[in-house]
Write a protein that holds these residues in place. Sequence first.
Motif, PDB file in Angstrom:
ATOM      1  N   LEU A   1       0.836  -1.191   0.000  1.00 34.25           N
ATOM      2  CA  LEU A   1       0.000   0.000   0.000  1.00 34.25           C
ATOM      3  C   LEU A   1       0.874   1.246   0.000  1.00 34.25           C
ATOM      4  N   VAL A   2       0.541   2.201  -0.834  1.00 37.45           N
ATOM      5  CA  VAL A   2       1.281   3.454  -0.907  1.00 37.45           C
ATOM      6  C   VAL A   2       0.280   4.600  -0.935  1.00 37.45           C
ATOM      7  N   ALA A   3       0.801   5.798  -0.721  1.00 40.87           N
ATOM      8  CA  ALA A   3       0.007   7.014  -0.873  1.00 40.87           C
ATOM      9  C   ALA A   3       0.506   7.726  -2.124  1.00 40.87           C
ATOM     10  N   LEU A   4      -0.383   7.956  -3.067  1.00 44.71           N
ATOM     11  CA  LEU A   4      -0.037   8.680  -4.287  1.00 44.71           C
ATOM     12  C   LEU A   4      -0.483  10.129  -4.138  1.00 44.71           C
ATOM     13  N   LYS A   5       0.476  11.021  -4.247  1.00 48.75           N
ATOM     14  CA  LYS A   5       0.177  12.444  -4.177  1.00 48.75           C
ATOM     15  C   LYS A   5       0.154  12.986  -5.595  1.00 48.75           C
ATOM     16  N   VAL A   6      -0.954  13.612  -5.972  1.00 53.25           N
ATOM     17  CA  VAL A   6      -1.172  14.055  -7.345  1.00 53.25           C
ATOM     18  C   VAL A   6      -1.592  15.519  -7.332  1.00 53.25           C
ATOM     19  N   PRO A   7      -0.910  16.387  -8.114  1.00 48.34           N
ATOM     20  CA  PRO A   7      -1.313  17.800  -8.174  1.00 48.34           C
ATOM     21  C   PRO A   7      -2.736  17.948  -8.690  1.00 48.34           C
ATOM     22  N   MET A   8      -3.435  18.917  -8.173  1.00 43.59           N
ATOM     23  CA  MET A   8      -4.772  19.198  -8.661  1.00 43.59           C
ATOM     24  C   MET A   8      -4.711  19.728 -10.090  1.00 43.59           C
ATOM     25  N   GLU A   9      -5.798  19.531 -10.806  1.00 42.44           N
ATOM     26  CA  GLU A   9      -5.829  19.832 -12.233  1.00 42.44           C
ATOM     27  C   GLU A   9      -5.465  21.275 -12.535  1.00 42.44           C
ATOM     28  N   GLN A  10      -5.881  22.217 -11.695  1.00 41.63           N
ATOM     29  CA  GLN A  10      -5.652  23.623 -11.990  1.00 41.63           C
ATOM     30  C   GLN A  10      -4.188  24.037 -11.846  1.00 41.63           C
ATOM     31  N   TYR A  11      -3.373  23.149 -11.231  1.00 38.05           N
ATOM     32  CA  TYR A  11      -1.958  23.487 -11.047  1.00 38.05           C
ATOM     33  C   TYR A  11      -1.044  22.762 -12.037  1.00 38.05           C
ATOM     34  N   VAL A  12      -1.597  21.840 -12.809  1.00 35.30           N
ATOM     35  CA  VAL A  12      -0.758  21.043 -13.708  1.00 35.30           C
ATOM     36  C   VAL A  12      -0.086  21.910 -14.755  1.00 35.30           C
ATOM     37  N   ALA A  13      -0.761  22.983 -15.185  1.00 34.26           N
ATOM     38  CA  ALA A  13      -0.200  23.845 -16.220  1.00 34.26           C
ATOM     39  C   ALA A  13       0.809  24.845 -15.675  1.00 34.26           C
ATOM     40  N   ASP A  14       0.974  24.884 -14.363  1.00 28.84           N
ATOM     41  CA  ASP A  14       1.921  25.825 -13.744  1.00 28.84           C
ATOM     42  C   ASP A  14       3.297  25.176 -13.687  1.00 28.84           C
ATOM     43  N   ALA A  15       4.183  25.602 -14.579  1.00 26.50           N
ATOM     44  CA  ALA A  15       5.505  24.970 -14.672  1.00 26.50           C
ATOM     45  C   ALA A  15       6.289  25.126 -13.373  1.00 26.50           C
ATOM     46  N   LYS A  16       6.177  26.276 -12.702  1.00 28.97           N
ATOM     47  CA  LYS A  16       6.909  26.494 -11.452  1.00 28.97           C
ATOM     48  C   LYS A  16       6.409  25.535 -10.371  1.00 28.97           C
ATOM     49  N   PHE A  17       5.100  25.375 -10.327  1.00 31.66           N
ATOM     50  CA  PHE A  17       4.539  24.471  -9.323  1.00 31.66           C
ATOM     51  C   PHE A  17       4.999  23.038  -9.566  1.00 31.66           C
ATOM     52  N   ILE A  18       4.974  22.611 -10.818  1.00 32.19           N
ATOM     53  CA  ILE A  18       5.373  21.239 -11.134  1.00 32.19           C
ATOM     54  C   ILE A  18       6.841  21.019 -10.805  1.00 32.19           C
ATOM     55  N   ARG A  19       7.680  22.020 -11.062  1.00 37.74           N
ATOM     56  CA  ARG A  19       9.100  21.884 -10.679  1.00 37.74           C
ATOM     57  C   ARG A  19       9.234  21.752  -9.167  1.00 37.74           C
ATOM     58  N   ARG A  20       8.463  22.525  -8.422  1.00 36.63           N
ATOM     59  CA  ARG A  20       8.503  22.435  -6.965  1.00 36.63           C
ATOM     60  C   ARG A  20       7.995  21.073  -6.497  1.00 36.63           C
ATOM     61  N   PHE A  21       6.965  20.593  -7.166  1.00 39.10           N
ATOM     62  CA  PHE A  21       6.387  19.295  -6.803  1.00 39.10           C
ATOM     63  C   PHE A  21       7.421  18.179  -6.922  1.00 39.10           C
ATOM     64  N   HIS A  22       8.142  18.153  -8.021  1.00 34.82           N
ATOM     65  CA  HIS A  22       9.143  17.100  -8.213  1.00 34.82           C
ATOM     66  C   HIS A  22      10.380  17.344  -7.338  1.00 34.82           C
ATOM     67  N   ARG A  23      10.665  18.609  -7.039  1.00 34.42           N
ATOM     68  CA  ARG A  23      11.781  18.869  -6.128  1.00 34.42           C
ATOM     69  C   ARG A  23      11.449  18.373  -4.726  1.00 34.42           C
ATOM     70  N   GLU A  24      10.157  18.489  -4.340  1.00 31.90           N
ATOM     71  CA  GLU A  24       9.739  17.932  -3.048  1.00 31.90           C
ATOM     72  C   GLU A  24      10.083  16.448  -2.978  1.00 31.90           C
ATOM     73  N   ALA A  25       9.749  15.721  -4.048  1.00 34.89           N
ATOM     74  CA  ALA A  25      10.026  14.287  -4.063  1.00 34.89           C
ATOM     75  C   ALA A  25      11.518  14.012  -3.990  1.00 34.89           C
ATOM     76  N   GLU A  26      12.305  14.793  -4.711  1.00 37.51           N
ATOM     77  CA  GLU A  26      13.757  14.596  -4.685  1.00 37.51           C
ATOM     78  C   GLU A  26      14.317  14.864  -3.297  1.00 37.51           C
ATOM     79  N   VAL A  27      13.787  15.920  -2.650  1.00 38.59           N
ATOM     80  CA  VAL A  27      14.230  16.245  -1.288  1.00 38.59           C
ATOM     81  C   VAL A  27      13.869  15.112  -0.337  1.00 38.59           C
ATOM     82  N   ALA A  28      12.616  14.644  -0.411  1.00 36.81           N
ATOM     83  CA  ALA A  28      12.143  13.622   0.514  1.00 36.81           C
ATOM     84  C   ALA A  28      12.871  12.295   0.327  1.00 36.81           C
ATOM     85  N   GLN A  29      13.270  11.972  -0.923  1.00 35.81           N
ATOM     86  CA  GLN A  29      13.964  10.709  -1.166  1.00 35.81           C
ATOM     87  C   GLN A  29      15.348  10.677  -0.535  1.00 35.81           C
ATOM     88  N   ARG A  30      15.877  11.833  -0.203  1.00 34.79           N
ATOM     89  CA  ARG A  30      17.200  11.897   0.419  1.00 34.79           C
ATOM     90  C   ARG A  30      17.150  11.625   1.915  1.00 34.79           C
TER      91      ARG A  30
END
Length: 683
Positions: A140-169
Motif C-alpha cells: 500500500l502506498v500514498a499517491l500524491k497528485v497535483p490538482m488539475e488547476q496546477y498542472v499547467a503551472d511549470a513552477k509548481f510542477i518543478r517544486r512538486f518534483h523537487r519535493e520528491a527529490e528532497v524527501a527521497q534523500r
Amino acid sequence: MTLALVALALAATLLLARVPQWLLLAMLGLSVFLAGASLYLGGLDRAIGPLIAYALGLGLLVPAGAVAYRNSRVAPAKRTPVRQQLEARKRRTLSKGGDPVVIPGGGDALAIPGYEILEKVGSGGMASVYRAKREQDGQLVALKVPMEQYVADAKFIRRFHREAEVAQRLDHVNIVRTFEHGSMGPQHYMAMEFVDGRSLEGYIEGGDLTIDLSVAVMQRVAAALQHIHSAGIIHRDIKPANIMILKGGVSRAPGGSALLRDEAVKLMDFGIAGGKVLSRLTMTGARVGTPVYMSPEQARGLRIDHRSDIYSLGLVFYEMLTGQTAFKGGYEAIVHQQIFQTPAPPRQLNLRVPKVLDQLVMRMVSKDPDERPSLGEVVDLLSGIDLSEGSADDLGDRLVLTVNARQGVVRVLDLEGNLHVSLGDLGVGEPAFSTAPVSVAASPDGHLYMASFEYRVGQERHHMIAKRSSDGELIATFGAYGMHAGELLYPASVAVARDGTIFVLDSESHMVTHYDVEGGLLRRFGGRGHGQGTFNDPRQLTLGPDGSVYVLDYGNRQVQRLGADGTYETRWAFKLGGGQVGMRLLDGLAVDAHGALYISDGTSAKIRSITPEGKLGTTYVLEKLQGEASDQLMDLGVDSQGVLYASRRGGHLIRKFAPDGSLIDTVETYAPVVHMLVDARPN
C-alpha cells in the motif's frame, strides 16, 4: 424576372429574420406570380435561365423554412458542455492496468502505470492524495497528485518534483518515506509510504493529548526535524496536519502514563520544502505556508533558515499543551501578531503545564532567532524531563494576584512573572471561586486570606473572608454579611499582622474590623467622617512592621495611620501646586519591612516614598501604559530587596522599579488584575 428574384431574396431575408409565417408565405406567393408572368411575357427561351436560378433558390429556401417551422414549436437540441462530458467520464467504473479510473466519491480520473488506485483519502490546497496498491509487490502506498488547476503551472510542477527529490534523500524512522516520482503525459505523481493513522491536528481537536503524550510526540518530531536540517533542508510548513500518529502507536502503562512507539510519529509533506539557497520559491517570497505557524522572519518575507522551523515547532507544541493556537484571526491579523506580539505563556492557559515546558516553549517562539534553542537542546531536554512540580512554598518573595479570568482566579508568580501556582477557577462549589476575590493577604505561615463580595438571597450568613492553604485548600471562613459587630457589607481590603490576626476594611460601612486567628471578633473602629480616625470612601488598608494600620482615605484625599486599637496617629496628604486650592488625589499605598511608606499620587502620576522618619524619599514616575485606566486604584508592594512593584487594577502589566526610582521592567499578567500583593518572605 428581376422582380421575381428580388421577391425571392426578400423572402429569404425575412425567413432569416424569423418573421411571421403568413408574411413569409405571402412573399413566396409573390415571387411565384412574378416568375410565371416573366415566362408568359418573354417565352420559354428567354425565361429558362432565370427559372433555373429561381428553382435553385427555392430549393435552398424550402428546407430552411421547414427548420424555421420546427423551431417555432420545438426547443433546439443543446451541445453537451465539456464539463458535463468530464463528469460523465468520472462515472465510469473502476478498472485496472493503464486505463483511466474514477475514484469513488467524485475524484478525478487517474491512471498511474504500475499502481491500482483504491480510494481518495484526502485533498490539500494544491494536491490530492490517493491510497493505492503497488502492483509489483502489493504494498500500500500514498499517491500524491497535483490538482488539475496546477498542472499547467511549470513552477509548481518543478517544486512538486523537487519535493520528491528532497524527501527521497531522507531516511529517518519519524519521516514519511518517498519511493518514487514521475509523470505520465500531463499526470504527475509522487509515491510515498502510506500512513494509516490520525493527524496530530485530530488529536488536538479531540482533546486527546495529555502532557506526557505531548512530550513524547514532540521529542520524536524534533528528532525528525533535526535529521532534516542536518541534510541542509528547511521544511517551512511545520503544522499539526503534517504530523501523523500511526494507528495503535499509543498505549497506556498500568500507571496511566502514555506509551508511544518510536516509529509511531511521522513528519510529512515537504510540499514547500527547499534547500537554504532555494528559500524563495514563489512570487510572494517567503510568505508560503500556514500563517498560524509562520515565523516572524517568514511573515516579513525575509530569507529564512532552520531556526524558522524551530519557531513553527514551538507554536505546534504550544497548541498541543494548551489546546488552542497562539495567534488567532484572519491572515493579515495573524501575520501582524507573528511579527509584533508575544503569546501568553502556555502555563497561563493550561495551569497543568509544567514550568520547564512553559519556559521551553516561550524560548522556541522567541521573536529573535538567536534566542531560540537548538533542536539538540530541545531533544535532550524532552528526553530527560522531570514533569513533577515544586510547591510555591519553595519560592522566596512572590507576587500573589487575583485576576478577572475563568481559570486560575488566584495566581502565585515569581518576581519575574513566571506562574508557579494557580488556585481555583470560576464556578460553583469547592475548590472553585464564584467570583474573583477583591483582596488577598498572606500570613507569616504561608496561608492566604481572601476577601470576596457576594450576597446570596436566602443565605444571610454567607461568609466573605476565606482562609486557604498555599495550595488553595479551604481551611476556614468568617465575616458574615450584615451590619452587626463582626459582620461585613463590602470587604474592600484585607491584611494579616505578624501575630496572625486579621484586619478587614469595609468600604461600605467605613469600618475596620479586627479578627483573631480563628476569625473571632476582637474590635471595630473607624466610621464615616472627615479624618482623624474616621473615613470618607476608604479603599485600601495595609499594616506596618510595628502593627500600625494604614488606610487610604480616598474621599478625604489622605492616608491615615492608626494604632492596632484604632487610635488615630497621623496622616499624609499633598497640596495641589501652581496656586491651586485643594489636595492631590491619592490612589494607592504600601509599607515595606522597614516602615517606609509608599503613596501613589494620582494627580501627578507619581509614587512618593516617605522614610520612617517622615522625610520625602525617592519619587517614581508612572508613565501611562496602553489600555490602562487612570481612575482605578494602584496596588503597590515592596520585596525584600527594596524593589517596588506597581499594578493598576484592571490592567495587565506590573511595573518594577529599582530603589533609585528607575524603571527596571514590566511584567505581563495576561489577565486583568483585580488585586496584586507582594508577599516579601525573607530567608
